[in-house]
Design a protein around this motif. Structure first.
Motif, mmCIF file in Angstrom:
data_model
loop_
_atom_site.group_PDB
_atom_site.id
_atom_site.type_symbol
_atom_site.label_atom_id
_atom_site.label_comp_id
_atom_site.label_asym_id
_atom_site.label_seq_id
_atom_site.Cartn_x
_atom_site.Cartn_y
_atom_site.Cartn_z
ATOM 1 N N LEU A 81 -71.773 -1.511 -97.345
ATOM 2 C CA LEU A 81 -71.139 -2.089 -96.338
ATOM 3 C C LEU A 81 -72.223 -2.308 -95.378
ATOM 4 O O LEU A 81 -72.492 -1.546 -94.539
ATOM 5 C CB LEU A 81 -70.134 -1.502 -95.577
ATOM 6 C CG LEU A 81 -69.283 -2.373 -94.535
ATOM 7 C CD1 LEU A 81 -68.535 -3.458 -95.338
ATOM 8 C CD2 LEU A 81 -68.151 -1.275 -93.930
ATOM 9 N N GLN A 82 -72.737 -3.739 -95.260
ATOM 10 C CA GLN A 82 -73.773 -4.033 -94.164
ATOM 11 C C GLN A 82 -73.161 -4.389 -92.877
ATOM 12 O O GLN A 82 -72.103 -5.520 -93.092
ATOM 13 C CB GLN A 82 -74.509 -5.198 -94.622
ATOM 14 C CG GLN A 82 -75.436 -5.677 -93.722
ATOM 15 C CD GLN A 82 -76.695 -4.576 -93.524
ATOM 16 O OE1 GLN A 82 -77.054 -4.271 -94.112
ATOM 17 N NE2 GLN A 82 -76.853 -4.648 -92.215
ATOM 18 N N MET A 83 -73.360 -3.871 -91.685
ATOM 19 C CA MET A 83 -72.609 -4.166 -90.668
ATOM 20 C C MET A 83 -73.647 -4.708 -89.554
ATOM 21 O O MET A 83 -74.494 -3.828 -89.187
ATOM 22 C CB MET A 83 -71.925 -2.817 -90.284
ATOM 23 C CG MET A 83 -70.967 -2.231 -91.224
ATOM 24 S SD MET A 83 -70.044 -0.535 -90.597
ATOM 25 C CE MET A 83 -71.368 0.452 -89.973
ATOM 26 N N ASN A 84 -73.389 -5.809 -89.044
ATOM 27 C CA ASN A 84 -74.409 -6.355 -88.176
ATOM 28 C C ASN A 84 -73.514 -6.498 -86.826
ATOM 29 O O ASN A 84 -72.283 -6.720 -86.694
ATOM 30 C CB ASN A 84 -74.662 -7.664 -88.539
ATOM 31 C CG ASN A 84 -75.851 -7.602 -89.733
ATOM 32 O OD1 ASN A 84 -76.204 -6.668 -90.003
ATOM 33 N ND2 ASN A 84 -75.826 -8.508 -90.694
ATOM 34 N N SER A 85 -74.112 -6.793 -85.671
ATOM 35 C CA SER A 85 -73.370 -7.052 -84.423
ATOM 36 C C SER A 85 -72.240 -6.118 -84.017
ATOM 37 O O SER A 85 -71.293 -6.442 -83.774
ATOM 38 C CB SER A 85 -72.718 -8.658 -84.398
ATOM 39 O OG SER A 85 -74.109 -9.470 -84.727
ATOM 40 N N LEU A 86 -72.708 -4.870 -84.131
ATOM 41 C CA LEU A 86 -71.887 -3.796 -83.991
ATOM 42 C C LEU A 86 -71.190 -3.643 -82.666
ATOM 43 O O LEU A 86 -71.956 -3.954 -81.666
ATOM 44 C CB LEU A 86 -72.316 -2.523 -84.518
ATOM 45 C CG LEU A 86 -72.374 -2.302 -85.952
ATOM 46 C CD1 LEU A 86 -73.182 -1.178 -86.268
ATOM 47 C CD2 LEU A 86 -70.897 -1.846 -86.460
ATOM 48 N N LYS A 87 -69.825 -3.634 -82.469
ATOM 49 C CA LYS A 87 -69.245 -3.360 -81.390
ATOM 50 C C LYS A 87 -68.684 -2.109 -80.945
ATOM 51 O O LYS A 87 -68.537 -1.180 -82.113
ATOM 52 C CB LYS A 87 -68.058 -4.655 -81.032
ATOM 53 C CG LYS A 87 -68.599 -5.724 -81.587
ATOM 54 C CD LYS A 87 -67.411 -6.754 -81.626
ATOM 55 C CE LYS A 87 -67.646 -7.993 -81.902
ATOM 56 N NZ LYS A 87 -66.385 -9.147 -82.076
ATOM 57 N N PRO A 88 -68.533 -1.482 -79.852
ATOM 58 C CA PRO A 88 -67.823 -0.208 -79.511
ATOM 59 C C PRO A 88 -66.465 -0.100 -80.224
ATOM 60 O O PRO A 88 -66.162 1.042 -80.560
ATOM 61 C CB PRO A 88 -67.807 -0.483 -77.967
ATOM 62 C CG PRO A 88 -68.725 -1.123 -77.418
ATOM 63 C CD PRO A 88 -69.095 -2.167 -78.342
ATOM 64 N N GLU A 89 -65.742 -1.070 -80.306
ATOM 65 C CA GLU A 89 -64.515 -0.918 -80.970
ATOM 66 C C GLU A 89 -64.643 -0.790 -82.504
ATOM 67 O O GLU A 89 -63.731 -0.647 -83.419
ATOM 68 C CB GLU A 89 -63.561 -2.278 -80.803
ATOM 69 C CG GLU A 89 -64.254 -3.585 -81.174
ATOM 70 C CD GLU A 89 -64.972 -4.229 -79.878
ATOM 71 O OE1 GLU A 89 -65.693 -3.356 -78.975
ATOM 72 O OE2 GLU A 89 -64.380 -5.434 -79.631
ATOM 73 N N ASP A 90 -65.898 -1.077 -83.021
ATOM 74 C CA ASP A 90 -66.257 -0.564 -84.410
ATOM 75 C C ASP A 90 -66.363 1.013 -84.713
ATOM 76 O O ASP A 90 -66.414 1.403 -85.746
ATOM 77 C CB ASP A 90 -67.348 -1.104 -85.066
ATOM 78 C CG ASP A 90 -67.184 -2.869 -85.004
ATOM 79 O OD1 ASP A 90 -68.293 -3.615 -84.751
ATOM 80 O OD2 ASP A 90 -66.227 -3.314 -85.406
ATOM 81 N N THR A 91 -66.077 1.648 -83.653
ATOM 82 C CA THR A 91 -66.590 3.105 -83.659
ATOM 83 C C THR A 91 -65.397 3.801 -84.412
ATOM 84 O O THR A 91 -63.985 3.569 -83.987
ATOM 85 C CB THR A 91 -66.539 3.831 -82.346
ATOM 86 O OG1 THR A 91 -67.797 3.361 -81.687
ATOM 87 C CG2 THR A 91 -66.593 5.186 -82.221
ATOM 88 N N ALA A 92 -65.567 4.428 -85.571
ATOM 89 C CA ALA A 92 -64.540 5.153 -86.341
ATOM 90 C C ALA A 92 -65.379 5.951 -87.699
ATOM 91 O O ALA A 92 -66.332 5.799 -87.647
ATOM 92 C CB ALA A 92 -63.822 4.107 -87.253
ATOM 93 N N VAL A 93 -64.503 6.734 -88.316
ATOM 94 C CA VAL A 93 -64.851 7.300 -89.529
ATOM 95 C C VAL A 93 -64.784 6.193 -90.674
ATOM 96 O O VAL A 93 -63.807 5.787 -90.766
ATOM 97 C CB VAL A 93 -64.176 8.465 -89.764
ATOM 98 C CG1 VAL A 93 -64.607 9.164 -91.279
ATOM 99 C CG2 VAL A 93 -64.472 9.633 -88.860
#
Length: 124
Positions: A81-93
């Motif tokens: 899973l490539q995750m770009n432009s991460l945001k604080p709301e992406d915080t999780a397990v």
């Protein structure tokens, strides 16, 4: 039985990128839908992305569409899973999972095998 082990999580700043890996053992992932899900504190587990067995069609939650990309390497028995432009709301397990190809692909209840999860924390 399929055993799944995630890696690649961490603490990053908003706007950064991470690549999560999910290494499978026991059976080949080419026979399964493979999905990524996430769960933030106090929230229910939610669908993030999935890739269909065989043909490789992909599906994404609206919240990550255009920023996240799911891929699979059947030779390495690994899903990414490539995750770009991460945001604080992406915080999780973040957890990967495997589902029989007859199941509905975006529903957590469809998945029989789960990894232990990896923490992703995005600071603002």
């Amino acid at each position: 039985q399929v055993q799944l082990v995630e890696s690649g999580g961490g603490l990053v700043q908003a706007g950064a990128s991470l690549r999560l890996s999910c290494a499978a053992s026991g059976r080949t992932i080419s026979s399964y839908h493979m999905g990524w899900f996430r769960q933030a504190p106090g929230k229910e587990r939610e669908f993030v992305a999935a890739i269909r067995w065989g043909g490789g069609s992909t599906y994404y939650a609206d919240s990550v569409k255009g920023r996240f990309t799911i891929t699979r390497d059947n030779a390495k028995n690994t899903v990414y899973l490539q995750m770009n432009s991460l945001k604080p709301e992406d915080t999780a397990v973040y957890s990967c999972a495997a589902a029989h190809p007859s199941r509905v692909i975006a529903t957590p209840a469809s998945y029989d095998y789960w990894g232990q999860g990896t923490q992703v924390t995005v600071s603002s």
